[in-house]
Design a protein around this motif. Sequence first.
Motif, PDB file in Angstrom:
ATOM      1  N   HIS A   7       7.585  -2.035  -0.848  1.00  0.00           N
ATOM      2  CA  HIS A   7       7.674  -0.989  -1.959  1.00  0.00           C
ATOM      3  C   HIS A   7       8.658  -0.319  -1.628  1.00  0.00           C
ATOM      4  O   HIS A   7       8.888   0.714  -2.681  1.00  0.00           O
ATOM      5  N   LYS A  35       2.363   1.056  -1.975  1.00  0.00           N
ATOM      6  CA  LYS A  35       2.544   1.016  -4.275  1.00  0.00           C
ATOM      7  C   LYS A  35       3.216   2.529  -4.865  1.00  0.00           C
ATOM      8  O   LYS A  35       3.496   2.721  -5.627  1.00  0.00           O
ATOM      9  N   LEU A  65       4.061  -3.757   3.387  1.00  0.00           N
ATOM     10  CA  LEU A  65       3.811  -3.421   2.199  1.00  0.00           C
ATOM     11  C   LEU A  65       4.544  -2.308   1.745  1.00  0.00           C
ATOM     12  O   LEU A  65       4.992  -1.838   0.231  1.00  0.00           O
ATOM     13  N   HIS A  95      -2.542   3.036  -0.264  1.00  0.00           N
ATOM     14  CA  HIS A  95      -1.598   1.799  -1.001  1.00  0.00           C
ATOM     15  C   HIS A  95      -0.100   2.190  -1.359  1.00  0.00           C
ATOM     16  O   HIS A  95       0.079   3.244  -1.481  1.00  0.00           O
TER      17      HIS A  95
END
Length: 245
Positions: free
Chosen positions: A37, A111, A33, A109
């Motif tokens: 991102h 993101k 992840l 996260h």
Amino acid sequence: MEKGGEAGGGRPEYSIIVPTYNERLNVALIVYLIFKHLPDAKFEIIIVDDGSPDGTQDIVKQLQQVYGEDRVLLRARPRKLGLGTAYMHGLKHASGEFVVIMDADLSHHPKYLPSFIRKQKETGADIVTGTRYVSNGGVHGWNLMRKLTSRGANVLAQTLLRPGASDLTGSFRLYKRSVLEDVISSCVSKGYVFQMEMIVRATRKGYHIEEVPITFVDRVFGISKLGGSEIVGYLKGLVYLLLTT
């Protein structure tokens, strides 16, 4: 999947330190992840593993084969030695001008990383910290008692210490490397109190702190490491900071 990629060329601008202990089920996803991102950023991920018996380090070594050992660094320690010292250990191996600290259990996260970077570039902040306690921030997956405990601990710290940040106990932050080196050298706390002391010390030193709203998600895999001893330690740490800052 390609190793490194164009964004990985040259010295990394961001060093992302991720402490782990028994995170075999999470570490591959968090690394994936981060790459997803931050497609255009120059960064390295430094995994500081405290001798996990579940095979976390074996997974990290496989990730190095996928992404490259220059992008995913394993800097292991023989046993659990505390969260603060894990950051210090990772910092010794960091090459970036900025350092991000985040948890491996997916509660932070990736993101949000572009928002952290954008906020720092826009404001020139010394520290950008994620916060659950502003508009558009929050917590997902906690029961009412844990929410009340967290909120109560934060309100108590805000009242006594006036730290200049809305979320003292969060551990999702971006620092200028020089600032992190300065602040971390003056901290004495261990465990979860360490995060609170970092922000309080930074405020007392006059560093510029900005915030980004985040939603904290309770871990999906594995067992939470927060227990009664950490809560007692938090209260002791609060008293210590009240007396010494």
